[in-house]
Design a protein around this motif. Structure first.
Motif, mmCIF file in Angstrom:
data_model
loop_
_atom_site.group_PDB
_atom_site.id
_atom_site.type_symbol
_atom_site.label_atom_id
_atom_site.label_comp_id
_atom_site.label_asym_id
_atom_site.label_seq_id
_atom_site.Cartn_x
_atom_site.Cartn_y
_atom_site.Cartn_z
ATOM 1 N N ALA A 68 0.701 -0.932 0.133
ATOM 2 C CA ALA A 68 0.020 -0.261 0.072
ATOM 3 C C ALA A 68 1.292 1.509 -0.217
ATOM 4 C CB ALA A 68 -0.945 0.154 1.499
ATOM 5 N N VAL A 69 0.161 2.478 -0.677
ATOM 6 C CA VAL A 69 0.586 3.524 -0.727
ATOM 7 C C VAL A 69 0.781 4.586 -0.154
ATOM 8 C CG1 VAL A 69 1.716 5.388 -2.244
ATOM 9 C CG2 VAL A 69 1.854 2.898 -3.576
ATOM 10 N N THR A 70 1.270 5.364 0.438
ATOM 11 C CA THR A 70 1.120 6.748 1.221
ATOM 12 C C THR A 70 1.395 8.267 0.819
ATOM 13 O OG1 THR A 70 -0.791 7.939 3.370
ATOM 14 C CG2 THR A 70 1.603 6.468 3.421
ATOM 15 N N PHE A 71 1.058 8.860 1.818
ATOM 16 C CA PHE A 71 2.510 10.219 1.518
ATOM 17 C C PHE A 71 2.688 10.773 2.987
ATOM 18 C CE2 PHE A 71 -2.128 9.836 -0.337
ATOM 19 C CZ PHE A 71 -2.168 10.093 -1.975
ATOM 20 N N ASP A 72 3.971 11.491 2.211
ATOM 21 C CA ASP A 72 4.821 11.762 3.510
ATOM 22 C C ASP A 72 3.944 13.417 3.623
ATOM 23 O OD1 ASP A 72 7.261 14.314 3.673
ATOM 24 O OD2 ASP A 72 7.422 12.277 5.153
ATOM 25 N N PHE A 73 3.826 14.268 2.617
ATOM 26 C CA PHE A 73 3.045 15.380 2.605
ATOM 27 C C PHE A 73 2.499 15.795 1.253
ATOM 28 C CE2 PHE A 73 5.855 14.930 -0.951
ATOM 29 C CZ PHE A 73 6.732 16.694 -1.479
ATOM 30 N N GLU A 74 1.954 16.817 0.941
ATOM 31 C CA GLU A 74 -0.103 16.774 1.098
ATOM 32 C C GLU A 74 0.498 17.427 -0.707
ATOM 33 O OE1 GLU A 74 -0.300 19.976 3.550
ATOM 34 O OE2 GLU A 74 1.128 18.371 3.481
ATOM 35 N N ASN A 75 1.921 17.737 -0.774
ATOM 36 C CA ASN A 75 2.344 18.052 -2.496
ATOM 37 C C ASN A 75 2.389 16.875 -3.355
ATOM 38 O OD1 ASN A 75 1.072 21.057 -1.839
ATOM 39 N ND2 ASN A 75 3.498 21.991 -0.397
ATOM 40 N N VAL A 76 2.292 15.982 -3.167
ATOM 41 C CA VAL A 76 2.623 14.840 -3.986
ATOM 42 C C VAL A 76 1.899 14.965 -5.534
ATOM 43 C CG1 VAL A 76 2.080 12.714 -4.894
ATOM 44 C CG2 VAL A 76 3.469 13.608 -2.647
ATOM 45 N N PRO A 77 2.120 15.258 -6.711
ATOM 46 C CA PRO A 77 1.142 15.305 -7.780
ATOM 47 C C PRO A 77 0.129 14.203 -7.491
ATOM 48 C CG PRO A 77 3.359 15.776 -8.502
ATOM 49 C CD PRO A 77 3.383 15.016 -7.114
ATOM 50 N N ALA A 78 -1.031 15.196 -7.747
ATOM 51 C CA ALA A 78 -2.526 14.499 -7.622
ATOM 52 C C ALA A 78 -2.235 13.166 -9.064
ATOM 53 C CB ALA A 78 -3.454 15.207 -8.107
ATOM 54 N N ALA A 79 -2.178 12.980 -10.141
ATOM 55 C CA ALA A 79 -1.719 12.572 -11.670
ATOM 56 C C ALA A 79 -0.917 11.124 -10.365
ATOM 57 C CB ALA A 79 -0.955 13.131 -12.080
ATOM 58 N N THR A 80 0.305 11.731 -10.087
ATOM 59 C CA THR A 80 0.969 10.424 -9.613
ATOM 60 C C THR A 80 0.689 9.583 -8.804
ATOM 61 O OG1 THR A 80 3.390 11.425 -9.213
ATOM 62 C CG2 THR A 80 3.454 9.997 -7.916
ATOM 63 N N ALA A 81 -0.754 9.880 -7.545
ATOM 64 C CA ALA A 81 -1.329 9.557 -7.254
ATOM 65 C C ALA A 81 -2.132 8.695 -7.522
ATOM 66 C CB ALA A 81 -2.035 10.384 -5.894
ATOM 67 N N ARG A 82 -3.018 8.987 -8.895
ATOM 68 C CA ARG A 82 -3.986 8.653 -9.485
ATOM 69 C C ARG A 82 -3.434 7.591 -9.928
ATOM 70 N NH1 ARG A 82 -6.148 13.811 -10.521
ATOM 71 N NH2 ARG A 82 -4.786 13.877 -11.933
ATOM 72 N N TRP A 83 -2.266 7.729 -10.928
ATOM 73 C CA TRP A 83 -1.265 6.307 -11.733
ATOM 74 C C TRP A 83 -1.377 5.426 -10.623
ATOM 75 C CZ3 TRP A 83 3.167 3.808 -11.953
ATOM 76 C CH2 TRP A 83 2.999 3.769 -12.852
ATOM 77 N N LEU A 84 -0.373 5.658 -9.722
ATOM 78 C CA LEU A 84 0.055 4.020 -8.384
ATOM 79 C C LEU A 84 -1.598 3.967 -8.003
ATOM 80 C CD1 LEU A 84 2.791 5.739 -7.114
ATOM 81 C CD2 LEU A 84 3.088 4.096 -7.830
ATOM 82 N N ALA A 85 -2.720 4.582 -7.904
ATOM 83 C CA ALA A 85 -3.897 3.669 -7.149
ATOM 84 C C ALA A 85 -4.311 2.918 -8.260
ATOM 85 C CB ALA A 85 -5.267 4.847 -7.064
ATOM 86 N N GLU A 86 -4.064 2.878 -8.966
ATOM 87 C CA GLU A 86 -3.908 1.748 -10.211
ATOM 88 C C GLU A 86 -3.759 0.550 -10.621
ATOM 89 O OE1 GLU A 86 -4.288 3.873 -14.746
ATOM 90 O OE2 GLU A 86 -6.233 5.151 -13.807
#
Length: 386
Positions: A68-86
């Motif tokens: 599973a993946v989480t965040f250290d800070f909130e400015n990670v690009p949302a596009a990166t998060a969405r790509w990983l969520a797939e």
């Protein structure tokens, strides 16, 4: 798969990733942090990978390595998060991250969930700013909608003459990260709710935290927050739960609140473990970091009960003398392993005690040594009144 086989992926390699890894290790969980920059302090305690947020080959390898993946800070690009969520579970969900990245979306959500906020206006031009100042009044604060944190990306307007300087400072960012004007709130106190929601919808909060800031950066936290009645506590936690359920949130988050005339006003939401929750490492049955790891990886949540009283000092710029600090009873020292730099969070210390009066004495002792008596005095006074 056994619990020891679990691997947590963290986007970002700073102090929050470091403390997540430290919380995960006793559970038999390994941590891998990915960051575009090298030299993050999480590398001291976790495996790290260096890659750009749009290095899809490296992100694919990262996804294959973790559960599973989480965040250290909130400015990670949302596009990166969405790509990983797939490819791998990502918590909190990218949609929640996107809302918290934009102050306009965030405050709009607060109001939709029944949480009042200070007045605000979206700013796209200098004319918008003039109209917003006329509508909201002064004082007010011009902020970037995205990327600002710890007082950065902000300009306070105290009088009409400040308008030109505010636009000179931030106007160029209107077309890139966006701007928002917020009414200045003459608040009585600042509180935060640190909450956690698991994959099944289970929800818990730690006791409310009272916070003091200097130049927009958290300086001191006190928990459980004194002089909070059960009605205010229930209201604050109710707002946090409503937001979590609306966003289908998984993991720990912080809801920052102002109190004015007994009314709660929503300030900001942080979609991650939060500075004002660091006291939970020693001051609660289960820390925010451990419960975040548990929630993200689908493990049962731990109790969020406070063990007693706790106060946390932030170290900004450089670390103080360790030996003198450790002479304070029940003081817990956290050095993030960062080089000194003005305005940089380099560590913190939490002081614990069973009773308010004992914590007041220990906090006063530490403040005298740190030459931060003025910052600590309000907290010491509250503890002595408890």
């Amino acid at each position: 798969m056994s619990r020891r086989d679990l691997v947590l992926g963290v986007l970002g390699g700073g102090q929050l990733a470091r403390m997540l890894a430290q919380a995960a290790s006793p559970l038999g969980i390994r941590t891998v942090a990915l960051d575009p920059a090298e030299g993050g302090c999480a590398a001291d305690v976790a495996m790290t990978r260096q890659a750009a947020w749009d290095d899809w080959e490296a992100l694919q390898a990262f996804a294959e390595q973790v559960d599973a993946v989480t965040f250290d800070f909130e400015n990670v690009p949302a596009a990166t998060a969405r790509w990983l969520a797939e490819r791998v579970p990502v918590y909190p969900p990218p949609a929640a991250l996107e809302v918290a990245q934009d102050r306009l979306s965030e405050k709009t959500l607060f109001r939709a969930c029944g949480l009042p906020t200070p007045e605000f206006r979206a700013i796209g031009s200098k004319d918008d700013l003039i109209a917003a100042v006329n509508g909201i009044g002064l004082p007010a604060i011009l902020k970037t909608r995205r990327l600002g944190y710890d007082g950065k990306g902000q300009f306070r307007l105290r009088e009409t003459a400040d308008l030109e300087a505010a636009w000179d400072a931030l106007g160029a960012q209107a077309d890139t990260v966006g701007l928002i004007l917020e009414a200045f709130v003459p608040f009585e106190r600042e509180l935060s709710v640190i909450a956690v929601r698991d994959r099944q919808g289970g929800f818990r909060c730690w006791p409310l935290t009272r916070n003091w800031h200097v130049d927009g950066v958290l300086s001191l936290s006190l928990a459980p927050a004194p002089q909070v009645d059960t009605a205010l506590m229930a209201e604050a936690m109710g707002h946090a739960r409503t937001l979590a359920e609306r966003l289908q949130y998984v993991g720990v988050f912080a809801l920052e609140l102002f109190v004015r005339d007994g009314q709660l006003l929503g300030n900001e939401m942080a979609p991650r473990v939060h500075n004002s929750g660091h006291w939970t490492i020693e001051g609660a049955v289960t820390s925010q970091f451990e419960n975040h790891v548990r929630a993200v990886l689908g493990l049962p949540l731990g109790l969020t009960t406070a063990r007693g009283q706790a106060a946390m000092f932030n170290w900004i710029g450089e670390m103080p003398d360790r030996g003198a600090a450790l002479a304070v009873p029940d003081l817990h020292w956290h050095d993030y392993g960062k080089s000194a730099r003005a305005g940089r969070k380099v560590g913190h210390a939490t002081i614990c005690a069973a009773e308010p009066a004992v914590l007041a004495a220990r906090l006063e002792q530490a403040a005298q040594w740190l030459q931060r008596e003025a910052q600590a005095e309000p907290a010491v006074s509250l503890l002595r009144e408890a």
